[in-house]
Design a protein around this motif. Structure first.
Motif, short mmCIF file in Angstrom:
data_model
loop_
_atom_site.label_atom_id
_atom_site.label_comp_id
_atom_site.label_asym_id
_atom_site.label_seq_id
_atom_site.Cartn_x
_atom_site.Cartn_y
_atom_site.Cartn_z
N VAL A 157 0.98 -1.03 -0.10
CA VAL A 157 -0.13 -0.03 0.10
C VAL A 157 0.92 1.22 -0.04
N LYS A 158 1.78 1.30 0.84
CA LYS A 158 2.68 2.51 1.04
C LYS A 158 3.56 2.52 -0.29
N LEU A 187 1.14 -2.19 -11.22
CA LEU A 187 1.58 -3.58 -11.32
C LEU A 187 1.34 -4.21 -9.66
N ILE A 188 1.62 -3.22 -8.56
CA ILE A 188 1.46 -3.56 -7.38
C ILE A 188 0.12 -3.47 -6.84
N ASP A 194 -7.07 -2.31 -2.27
CA ASP A 194 -7.52 -0.62 -1.84
C ASP A 194 -8.01 -0.26 -2.99
N ASN A 195 -9.33 -0.07 -3.38
CA ASN A 195 -9.98 0.51 -4.43
C ASN A 195 -9.53 1.92 -4.87
N ALA A 225 -10.52 3.19 -14.61
CA ALA A 225 -10.89 4.07 -13.50
C ALA A 225 -12.25 3.88 -13.21
N PHE A 226 -13.04 4.21 -14.41
CA PHE A 226 -14.57 4.15 -14.20
C PHE A 226 -15.25 2.97 -13.62
N SER A 227 -14.53 1.62 -14.37
CA SER A 227 -15.21 0.48 -13.65
C SER A 227 -15.02 0.28 -12.21
N LEU A 228 -13.99 0.81 -11.68
CA LEU A 228 -13.58 0.80 -10.26
C LEU A 228 -14.59 1.70 -9.33
N LEU A 229 -15.10 2.76 -10.26
CA LEU A 229 -16.03 3.47 -9.55
C LEU A 229 -17.47 3.00 -9.11
N LYS A 230 -17.61 1.63 -9.77
CA LYS A 230 -18.71 0.96 -9.45
C LYS A 230 -18.70 0.51 -7.84
#
Length: 537
Positions: A157-158, A187-188, A194-195, A225-230
């Motif tokens: 995450v960091k 890649l990470i 973490d969405n 990016a938009f698909s992750l906003l679901k």
């Protein structure tokens, strides 16, 4: 202060958790605690709670925390935590120069103490400040340091956050470098859940490809990016995606798509209209409607743009005035602090000077005392040597006296033997002439034998041991000549046996004479040696 969204978004590595206790509860607790370390922590929390409502009091608690930190056991590290808190407070007020000073102080302490984790946290804050201050070189330097450290910790995450920050810093400098770090972050991202981070990174990749005029990749990452906003995401993050996409469509002259996405972003920012992001969205809508020759809507958004712009500029002026006030307040506090420290330093210097003078005086006295001791020691050594020489001379003279006395005794014995032999010869001799000759020899020998050898001994003794007999006579006038003679022989430390041989008296007679002498001297204590007592004369 009005919320502001900067064109570049930087992610902080850690989240600050503020105390849930009220400020008054913390202050009450502070008054009942004696431990310096705990006092520092409470002062920091109080300062953070007060920074938006009462800045002057917040600064006083930071100063109190600094004073308590200097008294704590691990004073340096505790002090660094106070400087970090002060840096965050001034950074929240956008007084970046002062925030930078505090962060650099904390950075030096953590670095000198080898606290790599805290060094990395402070370096991230330094990098963000330098990035906001348009100093990209230093921002990159610190971001890369943080990245190298986070690689050793293997915290995905960091790592994503710092890679995103490095890519964002390169955005206005080198697009290929931006893509390199954004792709590493992406890649990470595939290994974490973490969405929010995924939205940020994909949107930044899309924006970078837009700047490189790579439509295919830009569309691909915007779609992601938009698909992750679901999934549920904060409104401001959604607004960031829609604003970026609207800007992209405006450049493509796809005005309808630009309008739809810009309005969606405005809807998401409805709770806070006075931000740079909303200003930018209204400007985009105005430009789109002008391009579409829809002047009614163009005028509407232009008016909104002007209203927000005027409000922002007014508030910017107020912010600048507040920043100037805070900077001036900091300088005044710093000057007062410097004066207090100079006063303390002067006081300590005077005390130190007095101590130095006192020590010098003490050293002088010690040197004099030492020299006096050395002189006394030398005199003692000299006196000791002299006494040893005198004793040796005295011993030699005593030996001479004893030798002389012994020689006289032997001479007397020899003469007596000769007299005895001559008398026997006289009796056996018939010749009168021979008898007369023997008589003459006998008279001469008897005359020589009648010499008072002890008188001569006393004279010789007196020459060596001056006033001995005078002192003895004064203190003990009842002593007989024999007593005086025995005293002289005892003074020479002769044993009873030796005295017996010299005087020709029996051993027992000498012992009896010694006993009588002790009585005359009133020496009732048998432990007192007679020879030792006589040597006190």
């Amino acid at each position: 202060m009005m919320a502001r969204l900067f064109p570049l978004f930087f992610l902080f590595l850690s989240i600050n958790i503020h105390s849930q206790s009220s400020t008054q509860e913390l202050i009450d607790n502070l008054n009942s605690i004696n431990d310096n370390q705990k006092k520092v922590e409470l002062c920091r929390k109080i300062a953070l709670n007060l920074q938006n409502s009462d800045w002057d009091r917040a600064i006083k608690y930071i100063e109190l925390a600094e004073a308590e930190a200097k008294k704590a056991k691990e004073s340096e590290l505790t002090l660094a935590s106070v400087y970090t808190t002060a840096g965050k407070m001034y950074s929240s007020k956008e007084v970046l120069d002062i925030a930078l000073q505090y962060y650099l102080k904390a950075y030096e302490i953590y670095k000198n103490n080898g606290n790599h984790e805290e060094v990395s946290k402070v370096e991230n804050n330094l990098a963000i400040i330098y990035a906001q201050g348009k100093n990209k070189e230093k921002a990159l330097k610190y971001f890369l340091n943080v990245y190298r450290y986070q690689k050793t910790k293997n915290d995905p995450v960091k790592l994503v956050k710092i890679l995103n920050n490095i890519g964002t810093t390169y955005l206005s400098k080198n697009l290929d470098s931006s893509l390199y770090y954004y792709h590493k972050a992406d890649l990470i991202n595939s290994t974490i859940k973490d969405n929010v981070l995924k939205v940020y990174v994909n949107t930044n990749l899309a924006r970078t490809y837009v700047l490189k005029n790579d439509k295919t990749h830009a569309d691909y990452y915007f779609d992601r990016a938009f698909s992750l906003l679901k999934k549920p995401v904060d409104n401001l993050i959604q607004a960031f995606v829609y604003e970026s996409y609207s800007d992209y469509k405006l450049k493509e002259k796809n005005y309808d798509a630009a309008i739809v996405n810009a309005k969606k972003a405005l809807e998401l920012c409805s709770e806070n209209e006075y931000t740079f992001s909303v200003l930018n969205l209204n400007k985009m809508l105005y430009q789109v409607y002008v391009s579409k020759q829809d002047y009614k809507n163009a005028v509407h958004y232009f008016e909104k743009y002007n209203a927000i712009n005027d409000s922002i500029h007014v508030e910017e002026k107020a912010v600048n005035l507040e920043k100037i006030k805070l900077e001036q307040d900091y300088k005044v506090r710093a000057q007062i602090k410097t004066l207090i420290e100079e006063k303390k330093l002067f006081k300590y210097s005077v005390v130190g000077l007095i101590l130095v003078v006192g020590i010098l005086i003490l050293i002088i006295f010690l040197i004099k005392y030492r020299n006096k001791n050395i002189k006394n020691q030398l005199e003692k050594e000299k006196l000791k040597t002299k006494m040893q020489t005198l004793k040796q001379n005295l011993d030699a003279k005593n030996k001479v006296l004893i030798g002389k006395a012994m020689a006289e005794i032997h001479r007397t014995d020899s003469i007596n033997e000769i007299l005895t032999d001559l008398k026997q010869i006289k009796l056996k001799t018939i010749n009168k002439e021979m008898q007369q000759a023997i008589d003459i020899v006998l008279k001469r020998l008897e005359k020589n034998l009648n010499t008072d050898i002890w008188k001569e001994f006393e004279i010789s003794f007196e020459q060596v041991h001056q006033s001995f007999f005078d002192k003895l006579t004064v203190d003990y006038p009842t002593l007989t000549p024999k007593d005086r003679r025995l005293c002289a022989l005892l003074y020479l430390d002769l044993s009873t046996k030796e005295i017996s041989q010299i005087t020709g008296q029996s051993f027992k007679s000498i012992e009896n004479a010694r006993t009588r002498l002790r009585k005359k001297f009133e020496l009732t204590n048998e432990k007192v040696n007679l020879s030792t007592y006589l040597n006190t004369f």
